[in-house]
Design a protein around this motif. Structure first.
Motif, mmCIF file in Angstrom:
data_model
loop_
_atom_site.group_PDB
_atom_site.id
_atom_site.type_symbol
_atom_site.label_atom_id
_atom_site.label_comp_id
_atom_site.label_asym_id
_atom_site.label_seq_id
_atom_site.Cartn_x
_atom_site.Cartn_y
_atom_site.Cartn_z
ATOM 1 N N GLN A 1 1.025 -1.186 0.043
ATOM 2 C CA GLN A 1 -0.333 0.500 0.020
ATOM 3 C C GLN A 1 0.591 1.032 0.215
ATOM 4 O O GLN A 1 0.642 2.034 -0.833
ATOM 5 N N LYS B 1 -16.164 -5.638 -10.621
ATOM 6 C CA LYS B 1 -15.305 -4.152 -10.010
ATOM 7 C C LYS B 1 -14.201 -3.786 -11.294
ATOM 8 O O LYS B 1 -13.881 -2.448 -11.554
ATOM 9 N N ASP C 1 -5.420 -4.781 -4.366
ATOM 10 C CA ASP C 1 -6.542 -3.726 -4.028
ATOM 11 C C ASP C 1 -7.028 -4.162 -2.366
ATOM 12 O O ASP C 1 -6.853 -5.095 -1.480
ATOM 13 N N VAL C 2 -6.288 -2.847 -1.569
ATOM 14 C CA VAL C 2 -6.646 -2.981 -0.523
ATOM 15 C C VAL C 2 -8.452 -3.120 0.246
ATOM 16 O O VAL C 2 -8.638 -3.877 1.158
ATOM 17 N N HIS C 3 -9.616 -2.770 -0.527
ATOM 18 C CA HIS C 3 -10.911 -2.874 -0.559
ATOM 19 C C HIS C 3 -10.725 -4.421 -1.354
ATOM 20 O O HIS C 3 -11.831 -3.978 -2.488
ATOM 21 N N ARG C 4 -10.600 -5.354 -1.267
ATOM 22 C CA ARG C 4 -11.163 -6.399 -2.267
ATOM 23 C C ARG C 4 -12.957 -6.689 -2.566
ATOM 24 O O ARG C 4 -12.776 -7.017 -0.964
#
Length: 453
Positions: free
Chosen positions: A96, A319, A346-349
């Protein structure tokens, strides 16, 4: 008479005048000295750091200030190291954090495992590790290590109990001794990295930490499952060792993974878990991380797989694909490798992680569990058979090597891995490397591309 008295008075005053003069002069000098002393004390207090005592001498104050100046200079030099350490120890994954360094080198493959005796330390490694994880001042000499130093007598029997060549065609005892030394150095490297970067973690082992450890009670063996690193054939081996099958070739893939024939360690109570961790042999096999990711992608997304297509495929396509078709959104088939990498980073999978591409250090917790042997997929046959001889398995029994799932597909190699990663940007490759950085470091794998830093 009066004149004489006046003259006598003047003489007395003349004689006393120098006394008054010297008294005033001395008083003035004394006041000046006192004023200067108080000023020195005031300056000294202003110079003192928070850790100094007011009773320290002026010499001590200067020495302390000199040391503080030196420390401030040193802290400027070490600033990058502290930042790198904070990134590694941060709960936020390293991927990140943005990267600003760039390299002009073209991507080229590197050997999968670094030479333990001649490891090269890059500028980035010096920043992240402070020192080489192998401690170059105290290198492990593989030739100097004996089998007794690699494994304690309580963990494995002595190699001297084996003949120089077994009926199954195993390597001579000299080869066993050399392999034992390599395994010992591999284990030491992992422990060194754990001591540096995982020393602050809780030492309490919970059920969650052992949920991927499979138990074979007859030969007292604990095997940690790492998908895409030969785990199917190792599960077959455990079933044969336990007497649940006569040979590995007869065990189907679904029976291995869904038959419930072998127990995981978390199915036991706390006392039984502790007993097995303390007395059983603990084994872990790892694989080059980039290669393992590509192998997982090919297996789960390029071949028919209802579960991964419907759960992961639909979420990934929805997505990360622009203008997806109705069919793609419905079936989840046809996920591209670039889309899969976007999901991985992706941090927000849109859907959580999966065991097939999770980091090995998160699956098997090698900094908590003291593994007796850390094997590698790249040398799976030799190291697995070495282990089987050590635990006392029949000399005719060896680890199976067949590929029963999608047998027509070629095994994922570094050449195939390079082709897949050529589909993503250099920044994405770097971020994937960062994501698996602890695995690369703990298990001594080289950078897969030269343009990584």
């Amino acid at each position: 008479m009066k004149l004489k008295m006046v003259m006598d008075s003047l003489c007395i005053r003349k004689r006393r005048l120098p006394c008054y003069f010297w008294f005033i002069l001395l008083f003035g000098v004394g006041g000046l000295v006192l004023f200067m002393h108080q000023q020195d004390l005031s300056d000294l207090v202003q110079q003192q750091g928070p850790g100094m005592k007011l009773g320290s001498t002026l010499r001590q104050s200067r020495e302390t200030l000199s040391t503080q100046d030196h420390e401030r200079h040193k802290s400027d030099i070490d600033q990058d190291l502290r930042v790198a350490e904070s990134i590694l120890s941060s709960p936020i994954p390293p991927m990140q954090f943005p990267h600003f360094e760039k390299s002009r080198h073209k991507p080229t493959s590197m050997p999968p495992e670094q030479d333990i005796g001649s490891i090269q330390v890059t500028k980035r490694q010096r920043k992240l590790l402070k020192t080489n994880p192998l401690n170059l001042h105290n290198n492990v000499s593989l030739s100097s290590l004996s089998d007794s130093s690699a494994f304690s007598s309580s963990s494995f029997p002595s190699l001297s109990s084996f003949s120089s060549s077994s009926a199954s065609g195993s390597a001579p005892q000299e080869s066993w001794t050399k392999l034992s030394s390599i395994l010992h150095a591999r284990k030491k490297l992992m422990k060194d990295n754990c001591a540096k970067y995982k020393s602050n973690i809780s030492k309490t082992i919970t059920r969650n930490h052992v949920k991927f450890l499979y138990v074979e009670d007859k030969y007292k063996l604990l095997y940690c499952q790492v998908p895409k690193a030969g785990c199917s054939n190792w599960k077959r081996t455990l079933m044969v060792l336990a007497g649940q099958a006569s040979n590995a070739q007869s065990i189907k893939h679904d029976a291995v993974h869904f038959g419930g024939y072998i127990k995981t360690l978390d199915s036991f109570n706390q006392t039984q878990i502790k007993h097995r961790l303390e007395t059983y042999k603990k084994v872990l096999f790892v694989r080059e991380p980039f290669e393992r990711v590509v192998s997982a992608f090919r297996d789960k997304f390029e071949n028919p797989n209802e579960y991964y297509h419907s759960v992961f495929g639909t979420a990934i396509i929805s997505k990360y694909r622009k203008n997806p078709s109705v069919k793609a959104l419905k079936t989840g088939s046809g996920v591209m490798f670039k889309e899969f990498i976007q999901y991985l980073l992706d941090v927000h999978r849109p859907v959580g992680m999966d065991i097939h591409w999770e980091q090995v250090n998160q699956l098997c917790h090698p900094c908590l569990i003291d593994y007796d042997l850390i094997g590698k997929f790249e040398n799976m046959e030799e190291e697995s058979n070495f282990l089987l001889r050590l635990i006392g398995a029949p000399s005719s029994f060896t680890l199976p090597s067949f590929k029963d799932r999608n047998p027509r597909d070629k095994r994922t190699s570094m050449e195939i891995t390079e082709k897949y990663f050529s589909q993503v940007s250099m920044l994405e490759r770097q971020r994937v490397y960062d994501f698996y950085y602890m695995d690369y470091m703990m298990f001594n794998y080289s950078k897969p591309f030269k343009d990584l830093y």
